[in-house]
Design a protein around this motif. Structure first.
Motif, PDB file in Angstrom:
ATOM      1  N   HIS A 118      -0.597 -13.774   3.698  1.00  0.00           N
ATOM      2  CA  HIS A 118       0.031 -12.479   3.914  1.00  0.00           C
ATOM      3  C   HIS A 118       1.619 -12.664   3.545  1.00  0.00           C
ATOM      4  O   HIS A 118       2.080 -11.855   3.008  1.00  0.00           O
ATOM      5  CB  HIS A 118      -0.055 -11.976   5.545  1.00  0.00           C
ATOM      6  CG  HIS A 118       1.039 -10.774   5.725  1.00  0.00           C
ATOM      7  ND1 HIS A 118       0.367  -9.485   5.772  1.00  0.00           N
ATOM      8  CD2 HIS A 118       2.094 -11.217   6.258  1.00  0.00           C
ATOM      9  CE1 HIS A 118       1.552  -8.852   6.177  1.00  0.00           C
ATOM     10  NE2 HIS A 118       2.459  -9.677   6.439  1.00  0.00           N
ATOM     11  N   ASP A 119       2.269 -13.729   4.066  1.00  0.00           N
ATOM     12  CA  ASP A 119       3.837 -13.934   3.672  1.00  0.00           C
ATOM     13  C   ASP A 119       3.849 -14.292   2.264  1.00  0.00           C
ATOM     14  O   ASP A 119       5.231 -13.797   1.999  1.00  0.00           O
ATOM     15  CB  ASP A 119       4.099 -15.109   4.585  1.00  0.00           C
ATOM     16  CG  ASP A 119       4.141 -14.777   6.220  1.00  0.00           C
ATOM     17  OD1 ASP A 119       4.056 -13.731   6.511  1.00  0.00           O
ATOM     18  OD2 ASP A 119       4.128 -15.587   6.925  1.00  0.00           O
ATOM     19  N   THR A 120       3.253 -14.646   1.760  1.00  0.00           N
ATOM     20  CA  THR A 120       3.305 -15.045   0.173  1.00  0.00           C
ATOM     21  C   THR A 120       3.339 -13.697  -0.531  1.00  0.00           C
ATOM     22  O   THR A 120       4.164 -13.431  -1.190  1.00  0.00           O
ATOM     23  CB  THR A 120       2.213 -15.973  -0.183  1.00  0.00           C
ATOM     24  OG1 THR A 120       2.356 -17.137   0.399  1.00  0.00           O
ATOM     25  CG2 THR A 120       2.361 -16.012  -1.774  1.00  0.00           C
ATOM     26  N   GLN A 121       2.577 -12.678   0.243  1.00  0.00           N
ATOM     27  CA  GLN A 121       2.616 -11.371  -0.629  1.00  0.00           C
ATOM     28  C   GLN A 121       3.668 -10.852  -0.521  1.00  0.00           C
ATOM     29  O   GLN A 121       4.254 -10.121  -1.149  1.00  0.00           O
ATOM     30  CB  GLN A 121       1.316 -10.622  -0.115  1.00  0.00           C
ATOM     31  CG  GLN A 121       1.087  -9.385  -0.409  1.00  0.00           C
ATOM     32  CD  GLN A 121       0.791  -9.126  -2.028  1.00  0.00           C
ATOM     33  OE1 GLN A 121       0.477  -9.958  -2.625  1.00  0.00           O
ATOM     34  NE2 GLN A 121       1.128  -7.983  -2.594  1.00  0.00           N
ATOM     35  N   VAL A 122       4.266 -10.726   0.881  1.00  0.00           N
ATOM     36  CA  VAL A 122       5.594 -10.008   1.093  1.00  0.00           C
ATOM     37  C   VAL A 122       6.641 -10.594   0.362  1.00  0.00           C
ATOM     38  O   VAL A 122       7.545  -9.717  -0.073  1.00  0.00           O
ATOM     39  CB  VAL A 122       5.631 -10.298   2.649  1.00  0.00           C
ATOM     40  CG1 VAL A 122       7.061  -9.951   3.091  1.00  0.00           C
ATOM     41  CG2 VAL A 122       4.688  -9.376   3.694  1.00  0.00           C
ATOM     42  N   ILE A 123       6.791 -11.886   0.270  1.00  0.00           N
ATOM     43  CA  ILE A 123       7.772 -12.499  -0.702  1.00  0.00           C
ATOM     44  C   ILE A 123       7.443 -12.089  -2.108  1.00  0.00           C
ATOM     45  O   ILE A 123       8.676 -11.741  -2.786  1.00  0.00           O
ATOM     46  CB  ILE A 123       7.586 -13.992  -0.473  1.00  0.00           C
ATOM     47  CG1 ILE A 123       7.915 -14.699   0.952  1.00  0.00           C
ATOM     48  CG2 ILE A 123       8.487 -14.616  -1.690  1.00  0.00           C
ATOM     49  CD1 ILE A 123       7.748 -15.925   0.893  1.00  0.00           C
ATOM     50  N   GLN A 146      10.884  -6.439  -5.967  1.00  0.00           N
ATOM     51  CA  GLN A 146      11.808  -5.429  -5.494  1.00  0.00           C
ATOM     52  C   GLN A 146      10.784  -3.939  -5.011  1.00  0.00           C
ATOM     53  O   GLN A 146      11.085  -2.874  -5.356  1.00  0.00           O
ATOM     54  CB  GLN A 146      12.898  -4.688  -6.135  1.00  0.00           C
ATOM     55  CG  GLN A 146      13.955  -5.904  -6.410  1.00  0.00           C
ATOM     56  CD  GLN A 146      15.123  -5.502  -7.276  1.00  0.00           C
ATOM     57  OE1 GLN A 146      14.826  -4.587  -8.157  1.00  0.00           O
ATOM     58  NE2 GLN A 146      16.319  -5.865  -7.191  1.00  0.00           N
ATOM     59  N   GLU A 147       9.700  -4.380  -4.601  1.00  0.00           N
ATOM     60  CA  GLU A 147       8.795  -3.296  -4.265  1.00  0.00           C
ATOM     61  C   GLU A 147       8.935  -3.096  -2.519  1.00  0.00           C
ATOM     62  O   GLU A 147       9.287  -4.027  -1.936  1.00  0.00           O
ATOM     63  CB  GLU A 147       7.206  -3.971  -4.317  1.00  0.00           C
ATOM     64  CG  GLU A 147       6.793  -4.118  -5.866  1.00  0.00           C
ATOM     65  CD  GLU A 147       5.641  -4.504  -6.008  1.00  0.00           C
ATOM     66  OE1 GLU A 147       4.536  -4.483  -5.037  1.00  0.00           O
ATOM     67  OE2 GLU A 147       4.998  -5.074  -7.190  1.00  0.00           O
ATOM     68  N   LEU A 148       8.538  -1.729  -2.398  1.00  0.00           N
ATOM     69  CA  LEU A 148       8.748  -1.495  -0.871  1.00  0.00           C
ATOM     70  C   LEU A 148       7.392  -2.122  -0.351  1.00  0.00           C
ATOM     71  O   LEU A 148       6.424  -2.451  -0.822  1.00  0.00           O
ATOM     72  CB  LEU A 148       8.411   0.122  -0.590  1.00  0.00           C
ATOM     73  CG  LEU A 148       9.581   0.963  -1.266  1.00  0.00           C
ATOM     74  CD1 LEU A 148       9.224   2.359  -0.974  1.00  0.00           C
ATOM     75  CD2 LEU A 148      11.048   0.809  -0.467  1.00  0.00           C
ATOM     76  N   HIS A 176      -0.331  -1.031   3.073  1.00  0.00           N
ATOM     77  CA  HIS A 176      -1.935  -1.606   3.029  1.00  0.00           C
ATOM     78  C   HIS A 176      -1.854  -3.111   3.047  1.00  0.00           C
ATOM     79  O   HIS A 176      -2.926  -3.449   3.501  1.00  0.00           O
ATOM     80  CB  HIS A 176      -2.536  -1.093   1.510  1.00  0.00           C
ATOM     81  CG  HIS A 176      -2.448   0.267   1.471  1.00  0.00           C
ATOM     82  ND1 HIS A 176      -3.204   1.191   2.032  1.00  0.00           N
ATOM     83  CD2 HIS A 176      -1.453   1.260   0.659  1.00  0.00           C
ATOM     84  CE1 HIS A 176      -3.106   2.723   1.602  1.00  0.00           C
ATOM     85  NE2 HIS A 176      -2.100   2.320   0.819  1.00  0.00           N
ATOM     86  N   THR A 177      -0.841  -3.641   2.750  1.00  0.00           N
ATOM     87  CA  THR A 177      -0.972  -5.172   3.150  1.00  0.00           C
ATOM     88  C   THR A 177      -0.945  -5.282   4.528  1.00  0.00           C
ATOM     89  O   THR A 177      -1.880  -6.247   4.944  1.00  0.00           O
ATOM     90  CB  THR A 177       0.501  -5.774   2.499  1.00  0.00           C
ATOM     91  OG1 THR A 177       0.720  -5.459   1.131  1.00  0.00           O
ATOM     92  CG2 THR A 177       0.565  -7.338   2.973  1.00  0.00           C
ATOM     93  N   HIS A 210       7.235  -9.363  13.191  1.00  0.00           N
ATOM     94  CA  HIS A 210       7.871  -9.567  11.929  1.00  0.00           C
ATOM     95  C   HIS A 210       6.632  -9.759  10.720  1.00  0.00           C
ATOM     96  O   HIS A 210       5.562 -10.306  11.130  1.00  0.00           O
ATOM     97  CB  HIS A 210       8.216 -11.151  11.641  1.00  0.00           C
ATOM     98  CG  HIS A 210       8.615 -11.524  10.479  1.00  0.00           C
ATOM     99  ND1 HIS A 210       9.512 -10.994   9.536  1.00  0.00           N
ATOM    100  CD2 HIS A 210       8.137 -12.567   9.494  1.00  0.00           C
ATOM    101  CE1 HIS A 210       9.507 -11.692   8.396  1.00  0.00           C
ATOM    102  NE2 HIS A 210       8.837 -12.675   8.499  1.00  0.00           N
ATOM    103  N   TYR A 211       6.837  -8.760   9.889  1.00  0.00           N
ATOM    104  CA  TYR A 211       5.602  -8.544   8.996  1.00  0.00           C
ATOM    105  C   TYR A 211       5.606  -9.413   7.853  1.00  0.00           C
ATOM    106  O   TYR A 211       4.366  -9.925   7.330  1.00  0.00           O
ATOM    107  CB  TYR A 211       5.466  -7.094   8.341  1.00  0.00           C
ATOM    108  CG  TYR A 211       5.340  -5.842   9.350  1.00  0.00           C
ATOM    109  CD1 TYR A 211       5.573  -4.735   9.003  1.00  0.00           C
ATOM    110  CD2 TYR A 211       4.762  -6.436  10.488  1.00  0.00           C
ATOM    111  CE1 TYR A 211       5.415  -3.742  10.062  1.00  0.00           C
ATOM    112  CE2 TYR A 211       4.355  -5.179  11.562  1.00  0.00           C
ATOM    113  CZ  TYR A 211       4.844  -3.956  11.277  1.00  0.00           C
ATOM    114  OH  TYR A 211       4.532  -3.004  12.201  1.00  0.00           O
TER     115      TYR A 211
END
Length: 209
Positions: free
Chosen positions: A55-60, A66-68, A72-73, A208-209
């Motif tokens: 999940h955190d890798t996807q957020v990074i 520069q995506e919002l 859905h994540t 913290h998402y």
């Protein structure tokens, strides 16, 4: 869809909107609770830590590009982490296969969600699947783009979708089947919206998402 229309008639509420509103409402507390558990030791903590690592890798990646931050994540993370947190066996319910390869034998499960990916089928969670298919009694009844959409379609007991899915075979509306483990039905069942276990309802909200 007949099931959606019947739900609207009885409750005067839109079924998809109700489902996603409740999922959004519970997600912050659940994310905080799962992260707290993942910081500890033990088999459950390790499994949650593996999910949050992806999940955190996807957020990074989203931040760098520069995506919002994609809601859905978070939905996908919560739906995968909830049964793990409650220590339910879901290996037969969540299944994964690689696209363009032979699908696994699906005949031994009454209901499951099959996530088809382009690579790395061993990851504990997938945020950009090729498709997520709802399988009933060995038959793929509908394929959808996201895990949460598949939960909603599966909960209606119908192989028809209003969220851009591809219908392969249609079952009887409202036929009634056991829709997966109790943990995932906690959120998936909009009739019981808000009725999370006390431990989940009282989790801190500063996640913290």
């Amino acid at each position: 869809m007949q099931v959606y229309a019947e739900f609207q008639r009885i409750t005067n509420q839109n079924l998809p909107n109700t489902f996603y509103a409740e999922l959004d409402r519970h997600t912050p507390r659940l994310m905080a609770l799962f992260r707290q558990k993942a910081s500890k030791t033990g088999k459950t903590a390790d499994a949650l830590a593996d999910i949050f690592k992806v999940h955190d890798t996807q957020v990074i990646i989203q931040y760098i590009s520069q995506e919002l931050h994609d809601v859905h994540t978070r939905h996908t993370t919560v739906l995968h982490a909830l049964p793990v947190y409650l220590r339910e066996e879901v290996s037969g319910f969540f299944r994964t296969c690689v696209d363009d390869m032979d699908e696994p034998d699906l005949g031994d499960a009454s209901v499951l969600l099959l996530t088809t990916v382009s690579d790395d089928a061993t990851s504990p969670v997938h945020y950009h699947p090729v498709r997520v298919s709802v399988v009933l009694e060995g038959d793929v009844v509908v394929s959808l783009p996201r895990l949460a959409d598949a939960f909603l379609s599966r909960e209606t007991g119908n192989g028809e979708s209003e969220r851009g899915g591809t219908t392969h075979r249609r079952g009887s509306p409202g036929a009634g089947f056991e829709p997966g483990p109790p943990a995932v039905r906690t959120i998936a069942s909009t009739h019981g919206a808000g009725a999370l276990p006390t431990e989940l309802n009282t989790a801190p909200c500063n996640s913290h998402y």
